[in-house]
Design an enzyme around this catalytic site. Sequence first.
Site, PDB file in Angstrom:
ATOM      1  N   SER A  77      26.850 -28.818  27.068  1.00  0.00           N
ATOM      2  CA  SER A  77      26.877 -27.418  27.480  1.00  0.00           C
ATOM      3  C   SER A  77      27.501 -26.489  26.459  1.00  0.00           C
ATOM      4  O   SER A  77      27.769 -25.327  26.775  1.00  0.00           O
ATOM      5  CB  SER A  77      27.591 -27.245  28.832  1.00  0.00           C
TER       6      SER A  77
ATOM      7  N   GLN B 133      19.919 -37.112  35.177  1.00  0.00           N
ATOM      8  CA  GLN B 133      19.704 -35.964  34.302  1.00  0.00           C
ATOM      9  C   GLN B 133      18.283 -35.462  34.526  1.00  0.00           C
ATOM     10  O   GLN B 133      17.315 -36.108  34.118  1.00  0.00           O
ATOM     11  CB  GLN B 133      19.965 -36.371  32.859  1.00  0.00           C
TER      12      GLN B 133
ATOM     13  N   GLY C  57      24.805 -33.247  22.913  1.00  0.00           N
ATOM     14  CA  GLY C  57      24.959 -33.566  24.331  1.00  0.00           C
ATOM     15  C   GLY C  57      24.019 -32.763  25.233  1.00  0.00           C
ATOM     16  O   GLY C  57      23.301 -31.863  24.778  1.00  0.00           O
ATOM     17  N   HIS C  58      24.078 -33.068  26.506  1.00  0.00           N
ATOM     18  CA  HIS C  58      23.162 -32.410  27.446  1.00  0.00           C
ATOM     19  C   HIS C  58      23.497 -30.934  27.619  1.00  0.00           C
ATOM     20  O   HIS C  58      24.635 -30.523  27.551  1.00  0.00           O
ATOM     21  CB  HIS C  58      23.118 -33.121  28.799  1.00  0.00           C
ATOM     22  N   ASN C  59      22.436 -30.160  27.791  1.00  0.00           N
ATOM     23  CA  ASN C  59      22.542 -28.709  28.053  1.00  0.00           C
ATOM     24  C   ASN C  59      22.998 -27.911  26.837  1.00  0.00           C
ATOM     25  O   ASN C  59      23.218 -26.706  26.947  1.00  0.00           O
ATOM     26  CB  ASN C  59      23.501 -28.394  29.201  1.00  0.00           C
TER      27      ASN C  59
END
EC number: 2.3.1.191
Lengths: 342, 342, 342
Positions: B262, B201, B242-244
């Site tokens: 995302s 990441q 979560g990521h993004n």
Amino acid sequence: MGAVSLADVIAALGGDLHGASETQITRIGPLEGADAGTLSFLSNPRYQAQLAGSTAACVIVAPAFAEAAAARGAAIVTPDPYLYFARLTQWWAARVRPRPVAGIHPSAVIDPSAVIGADVSIGALAVIEAGVNIGDGAQIGPHCVVERNARIGAGSRLSARVTLGFDCQIGERCIVHAGVVIGADGFGFAPNQGQWEKIEQLGAVRIGNDVEIGANTCIDRGALEDTVLEDGVKLDNLIQIGHNVHVGAHTAMAGCAGVAGSARIGAHCTVGGGAIVLGHLSLVDHVHVSAATVVSRSIKQPGQYSGVFPFDDNASWEKNAATLRQLHTLRERLRALEKRGA
Amino acid sequence: MGAVSLADVIAALGGDLHGASETQITRIGPLEGADAGTLSFLSNPRYQAQLAGSTAACVIVAPAFAEAAAARGAAIVTPDPYLYFARLTQWWAARVRPRPVAGIHPSAVIDPSAVIGADVSIGALAVIEAGVNIGDGAQIGPHCVVERNARIGAGSRLSARVTLGFDCQIGERCIVHAGVVIGADGFGFAPNQGQWEKIEQLGAVRIGNDVEIGANTCIDRGALEDTVLEDGVKLDNLIQIGHNVHVGAHTAMAGCAGVAGSARIGAHCTVGGGAIVLGHLSLVDHVHVSAATVVSRSIKQPGQYSGVFPFDDNASWEKNAATLRQLHTLRERLRALEKRGA
Amino acid sequence: MGAVSLADVIAALGGDLHGASETQITRIGPLEGADAGTLSFLSNPRYQAQLAGSTAACVIVAPAFAEAAAARGAAIVTPDPYLYFARLTQWWAARVRPRPVAGIHPSAVIDPSAVIGADVSIGALAVIEAGVNIGDGAQIGPHCVVERNARIGAGSRLSARVTLGFDCQIGERCIVHAGVVIGADGFGFAPNQGQWEKIEQLGAVRIGNDVEIGANTCIDRGALEDTVLEDGVKLDNLIQIGHNVHVGAHTAMAGCAGVAGSARIGAHCTVGGGAIVLGHLSLVDHVHVSAATVVSRSIKQPGQYSGVFPFDDNASWEKNAATLRQLHTLRERLRALEKRGA
């Protein structure tokens, strides 16, 4: 952990022994997979079939199974085998697990105004702030942070990395697992022209005696009054208890449950894993909420309550879920048919 | 915490006082249970009935209730009593809670390359790695870990045991509660012959000003770009971001909510406790997601959205849930009847 | 992080380069928003439309898109672009992220009986208790607590603030994120006249190789046997794994999932975010549970399983949810109509 004899077990925990008291026990284990050194138990009649063939050294059973158990080897007969088993694990753990030596690790950072009882152990790198009071025999794990004026009752155990917020208190003989946060701010904001104005949380958290709190669980401080957990409450891991919540005595909640602000849960309740109780509700004593159920209104009668979409293979679920979105219309159509038929 | 007079309150926060300005206030509390030293408030007309009988020293009310409130004792009249109450708690907390003395605890481990602003306090045993920048007046609690090159804006407060990952940044006047993890790896893997190959990441986390983050909440770093929380976002405890993910300004989420990778959530949204927003979705501004609802597709219109199985006593739920698994078939049968009737 | 050439990339990771090998790459990024220094990739044909117009320096593509990619600039052609991308991120991270220097921070508290392998790094203020064994090249973050007799395999990385409980073990090349608690007590109590008697948890946790565990996730120790995560398991953040659970190799779970005690999950399964698996169930290999689904009985066939109330605008949901509570009755009415019509 050397072996013990059945005589040792009986001396410590009672029960009616059938069989040779000098039999050596090396482990406690389930009926399935038990070996000649295993002390096992039968508490759920569902597993009765496993009894006859079990090679366990000894089986703890209720009187109804005394004969069957003794027919295959030693047996301890007791009215409540599961309770006996629980006490056996306690006795066993006390034998095999070294209790930390009382004393304060030199790396701990302790404010001189803190009052530390007799026989207390404080782990490496723990932080004890001003005005804290720790009762006799309490154990504070490494890396705990006990903020100013917090109180911990006699005999309570905090694992590593517990945060106990300022002014909060824990009763006696409690067990608090790693990562728990007691006394973070409740989630309170007043809307102000599209933004949020913080409501400072002026209450604290009060926890009774014999409470156990699972890893990484959070219990927020109250907005004006205190958040309260009464005696004997048991919380599993990763549970969220909002501000001003009141949990009655001996209520137990499984992992990932959440209780929103100002909910009041009675005594002797159980809340299943992942269940959510919305805010400002009341549940009377002896209410049992199934796993993953969302309690959206107060419950005034004891009993079991549930609300979960039944899972299915994905294709079936998709068809049923799509139809569900037209359910109200289906009812109207049914009504129309009924009228026509009348 | 000595008493204050109503004159002190008015001087600090404004409002139109009806009654004796020398009245002494010893606590802030709800109408119910208020005593002669209590400053209370009426913000929700639902509690109007409690007003007449309340023995509170003074009640904060909207103009419509000025007369009723003053009839029973002192009153502070203000257009938005709840907002006034929020500011009152802030003023009160600032009076009764000692602000940590600026300065660095000698046990903190601070890399010499870190840039520490004026009037910063850093608690016991905190770790500040190389290249970190901490703005003026920030407070870093005991046991925080601020990894290399992270930035914390002026006036932000980290409670005990917060982890701020490398390269991540927090704006000004933020509040981060105990146990929060900002900047752990997002959950990204490429399948490879039945195993998982890690996607490192490479992004970070960027958090705006005036953001509050509840205890044990996690905000993952982005895979390639950054995960972003805009100004004024408020997150409760045990939330997973979560990521993004991108969360718009002044959006608030209640405890145990989860936002998958995302997802893009608009500004001024609210997400109820335990709700889940699936990945790669977009929610426009002013969307309100009810507690425990699963958002499985993008939402393009502002409004309130819900999706929860209504709970019931267990027997009723079981019958309805079982029928639900045949719902599609029921619709077919209804259709057949309709055709026959046509 | 200086630029690299495409030649460097190809030398490290292979692939078939179309275009100038001296092209300089400054970042990895998605097709959308790519600039002249970006190395991008096309793995999902859904994004194919973005390919032609992308100004990325180079795009990683499957053979089917080689021509289209090369028509617009450089391309790396490889059978599995997503896997190539994953390895690219690993190579990139190794270049730009400094690996902590091996060695033990002087502030760490390490019992002299601990066995520390070669090239191990132990961060500031970590606590390593008696009897711990740490394999070669492992990295222990600041503020970790590794309790007595725990074992960590070679090359594993613990971020800041991880707790590894006594007697628990982690295999090789594992990654454990901040705030994780491994080895807290499982949630076990015997009822005793309205109160709860603790069942001491006598098992531990055994974790295989190449396992990754997300921030603030909890994995409880077993009651009698161990809780087990096999090789290659990937857990996201804020997941609860109850005592005695067994998770098969290469199974992945998304954030906020919960697995209750004694559940047995097969290999190569996936569990979506917020899903719950109840206790004492078995799921065979290759089962895929959708997000927020509650698995309430064992699953004996591979496949995708779901169970979520479809969300809707609040008014529609309310109507359908209300009708759902009468669903069983609706079926009875439908039956009656069918009989009448017969």
